[in-house]
Every structure is written in structure tokens, then in C-alpha cells.
Design an enzyme around this catalytic site. Structure first.
Site, mmCIF file in Angstrom:
data_model
loop_
_atom_site.group_PDB
_atom_site.id
_atom_site.type_symbol
_atom_site.label_atom_id
_atom_site.label_comp_id
_atom_site.label_asym_id
_atom_site.label_seq_id
_atom_site.Cartn_x
_atom_site.Cartn_y
_atom_site.Cartn_z
ATOM 1 N N SER A 171 0.800 -1.059 0.369
ATOM 2 C CA SER A 171 -0.257 -0.181 0.055
ATOM 3 C C SER A 171 1.047 0.945 -0.349
ATOM 4 O O SER A 171 1.180 1.643 -1.133
ATOM 5 C CB SER A 171 -1.107 0.039 0.993
ATOM 6 O OG SER A 171 -2.017 0.869 0.986
ATOM 7 N N ASP A 226 -10.653 -3.863 -4.299
ATOM 8 C CA ASP A 226 -10.164 -3.624 -3.169
ATOM 9 C C ASP A 226 -11.394 -1.731 -3.121
ATOM 10 O O ASP A 226 -11.150 -0.920 -4.127
ATOM 11 C CB ASP A 226 -8.556 -2.696 -3.376
ATOM 12 C CG ASP A 226 -8.071 -2.134 -2.596
ATOM 13 O OD1 ASP A 226 -8.566 -1.738 -2.482
ATOM 14 O OD2 ASP A 226 -7.012 -2.476 -2.702
ATOM 15 N N HIS A 271 -8.176 -4.462 0.515
ATOM 16 C CA HIS A 271 -7.323 -3.443 0.621
ATOM 17 C C HIS A 271 -6.663 -4.353 1.961
ATOM 18 O O HIS A 271 -5.425 -4.472 2.301
ATOM 19 C CB HIS A 271 -8.179 -1.959 0.703
ATOM 20 C CG HIS A 271 -6.219 -1.371 0.735
ATOM 21 N ND1 HIS A 271 -5.532 -1.169 -0.213
ATOM 22 C CD2 HIS A 271 -5.875 -1.076 2.104
ATOM 23 C CE1 HIS A 271 -4.199 -0.228 0.392
ATOM 24 N NE2 HIS A 271 -4.705 -0.199 1.479
#
Length: 384
Positions: free
Chosen positions: A148, A213, A242
Site C-alpha cells: 500500500s 479493493d 485492501h
């Protein structure tokens, strides 16, 4: 507008757990540091404090695997620190057969300072310097893993390491601003401009992203993969969000496949050519064959693949021996494929039980700590 947007991007980027999930204690006898709030700690884990060039002191952990040939430098996502990631890191080290270093950004966990984009760049630089100087890990044997927001510091370091072995991007972002707005061009106040950096990475890149996501749209991972120079088969986890990709059996299985491929890939230290050996030889042969007789393709291929042996035997090759050489090459190719299939089958059999257990353990870990990288994103965007 620019100031407000930049402020929002900064708020998006950094959500250190408050309070930190761990404290650090020092063993008086050995002087070795350890996490005081982590259960089932392992003897093969070093806890370190590293100084950065921006004046902060960050905490890192290094998981040693005596049989490993590669080392992963892991940049975690948001709303997490290495106390929460401890067991995931140790499990990945075992099941991927790698050494693994994880570190906390400035302002995260027990690291000093406040988080910022430039500080995270200094943080990963300090972690990589520690790998080189304390553990003797060369960049040729290093894989950068960015999860991320961690994809930002991972790619920043990747473009500065010309002989880096590989990069793994886990739910990566195109840039901080692009997570919130569908901007078409890079603006000066944006952060983590990964979209502009990924084409500069010369090593193989694996991208992992969930198709559902809700925080960082699947299109981010897909576009980054399309911009890679050295693409490796991506992992698009259907239905993945996510924060739950570690729950999918394909996650660990695909990572293991990638690590195995990278281990077999012998990259020259003085050149960025990272094609597999067979593809490189074939490309060379295609060029060579244009200037050689069409009746001798198998001999040319054999001489390219085994130059010392080929030169000695070249003068003795006749029509019959060329046929035998061609048959031999075909036989070797079939044998190589058979060996590869046998290896994969054996590897699958040997590790199936361990892999199944590791999926369960990783899943339990993810559920227990509630890891999420930018949970507060939508709320932050609404507040600004």
C-alpha cells in the site's frame, strides 16, 4: 486548493497506530533488545534501532533464515507497526525461505520523529544500509516489498539500486493524490509519485492487488504493472479487498513461485538484462542465425549454449552428427521440462501441508490485528 489537497494527501498517507502495539526492553545480560508486548518471540529475530540521515531513530526487526539466499526488505502499510507485523514477518521468512527485514517509519511504533514522505525515504535507506553493513546483504540478493503506502518508499529506493534483484508491490498506489481524485497528470504537491517511478525500475516486478479493493482501486495495481519494464505474472485476487489478501491461499503460493523464479534467475551484476536464460540464448541465436547458414540452426544453438565444448567439436560435425546434435538438444529440452515438472510436483508435495498451515496462521494473524492500510481515507477526505 493546492494547500488543502496537499494537506489531505499527507493525512491520507500516515496513520500510525496509537498507542504503538509494542514496547522495547533490553536484556541486561546480553544487551539484546526485544519487543515486550509480542507473544511467542523467536531467537532468530534481531530488534534494532537505526539512525536516519534526517535525524530520526527508527526501529527495525531482522528475521534470520540460515538456508536463505535472498532477503526481503518489507515496507508495511498504514495503521500498522512492526509489533503487529511480527508474526507475519516470521511466517513469511519460513515459508518463502528468505531473510526478512521490516522497519517502522518515523513516528510509527517506537520510532522517533513525525511521519512524512521524505522521512520514509530516509527510513528505508537506513534499513537497506543496515542490511548491507551489518548483515552483508548485497542489492543483488535483495527484494523490496512495498505494501500500500509502503510502495512509495520501496519504489523510491528501487530506482536508486541498479542491481536490485526484484520488487513486490502489494495493493500499491499510483500516487497519494490519485487515490482520492482521478487526476490525469502528476501535480507538484502530490506524494509518492509511483506512476512516474515504476518505468525506471530495471528488475522484475510482481504486483498483487485485490479486484474489489475499496481503498486503493484495482486500477492502480493494474496500471503500475502495465508500466513495468520487467513484468512478472501478476496476482489479481478476485474479490480481494485492501486488507485481506493474505487470507487467500493464492497469495502465499504465488509469492513462493515468484521467489523460486528469482532464485533461479542468474542476473549479471554489470548489466540490467534480466531475461530468463533460455529466452536470452534464443534471442541471441535469432540474431546470429541471420548471418549463418540456414542448414545449421541446431549447431549454432548448441555452440551458443556450450561454447567451449562446441568449439572443440565443430570441425568433426557431419550431416549425421548434426542430426544427432538436434536430437540431443530435443532430448535435453524434454529432460529439462521433465525435471522442472518433477521439481514443481515435489515442491508442491513437500510444502502442501506447511502451506495450508501457513495460510491458516497468516489468516488468523491478519484477523487478530485487524490490519488495514488506509482505513480512515474516506473520512479524512470528507473532513478536509
Amino acid at each position: 486548493m493546492g494547500t488543502a489537497t496537499s494537506s489531505m494527501a499527507a493525512k491520507f498517507a500516515f496513520f500510525p497506530p496509537n498507542p504503538p502495539s509494542y514496547n522495547i526492553t533490553v536484556n541486561e545480560a546480553s544487551g539484546k533488545m526485544r519487543f515486550s508486548d509480542v507473544n511467542y518471540q523467536r531467537d532468530n529475530v534481531d530488534v534494532l534501532k537505526l539512525s536516519t540521515k534526517r535525524g530520526n531513530e527508527i526501529v527495525a526487526m531482522y528475521v534470520k533464515n540460515p538456508s536463505a539466499s535472498l532477503t526481503v526488505l518489507y515496507s508495511h502499510g498504514n495503521a500498522a507497526d512492526i509489533g503487529q507485523m511480527y508474526h507475519i514477518f516470521t511466517e513469511l521468512s519460513v515459508h518463502l525461505n528468505v531473510n526478512l527485514m521490516g522497519y517502522d517509519y518515523s513516528g510509527y511504533g517506537q520510532s522517533s520523529g513525525k511521519p512524512s514522505e521524505q522521512d520514509t525515504y530516509a527510513d528505508i535507506e537506513a534499513a537497506n544500509k543496515c542490511l548491507e553493513e551489518m548483515y552483508g546483504i548485497k542489492q543483488e540478493d535483495t527484494i523490496l516489498y512495498g505494501q500500500s503506502v509502503g510502495s512509495g518508499p520501496a519504489l523510491e529506493l528501487a530506482i536508486r539500486l541498479p542491481h536490485l534483484r526484484a520488487v513486490i508491490l502489494h495493493s500499491p498506489i499510483l500516487s497519494g493524490l490519485r487515490v482520492m481524485y482521478p487526476v490525469k497528470r502528476t501535480l507538484w504537491f502530490d506524494i509518492y509519485k509511483n506512476i512516474d517511478k515504476i518505468p525506471l525500475v530495471d528488475c522484475p516486478v510482481l504486483v498483487i492487488h485485490g479486484t474489489e479493493d475499496e481503498v486503493v482501486n484495482f486500477s492502480h495495481g493494474k496500471q503500475l504493472w502495465e508500466l513495468c519494464k520487467e513484468k512478472y505474472e501478476p496476482l489479481w485476487l478476485k474479490g480481494g479487498n485492501h486488507c485481506d489478501l493474505e487470507l487467500y491461499p493464492e497469495y502465499l503460493r504465488h509469492l513462493r513461485k515468484f521467489i523460486s523464479a528469482i532464485e533461479k534467475l542468474q542476473r549479471p551484476r554489470d548489466a540490467p538484462d534480466l531475461k530468463p536464460k533460455d529466452q536470452t540464448e534464443q534471442a541471441s541465436n535469432n540474431v546470429t542465425e541471420q548471418s549463418k547458414e540456414k542448414s545449421r540452426p541446431s549447431i549454432d544453438y548448441r555452440e551458443k549454449g556450450r561454447p567451449s565444448f562446441g568449439h572443440r567439436e565443430k570441425s568433426r560435425l557431419s550431416t549425421d552428427s548434426r542430426d544427432k546434435a538436434r536430437a540431443s538438444i530435443d532430448k535435453r529440452e524434454k529432460s529439462r521440462k521433465s525435471i522442472d515438472r518433477s521439481f514443481k510436483a515435489r515442491n508442491s508435495t513437500d510444502h502442501s501441508e506447511r502451506a495450508r498451515n501457513s495460510f491458516d496462521r497468516l489468516g488468523d494473524m491478519v484477523r487478530s490485528v485487524g490490519l488495514c492500510n488506509v482505513d480512515c481515507l474516506k473520512q479524512t477526505a470528507a473532513e478536509v
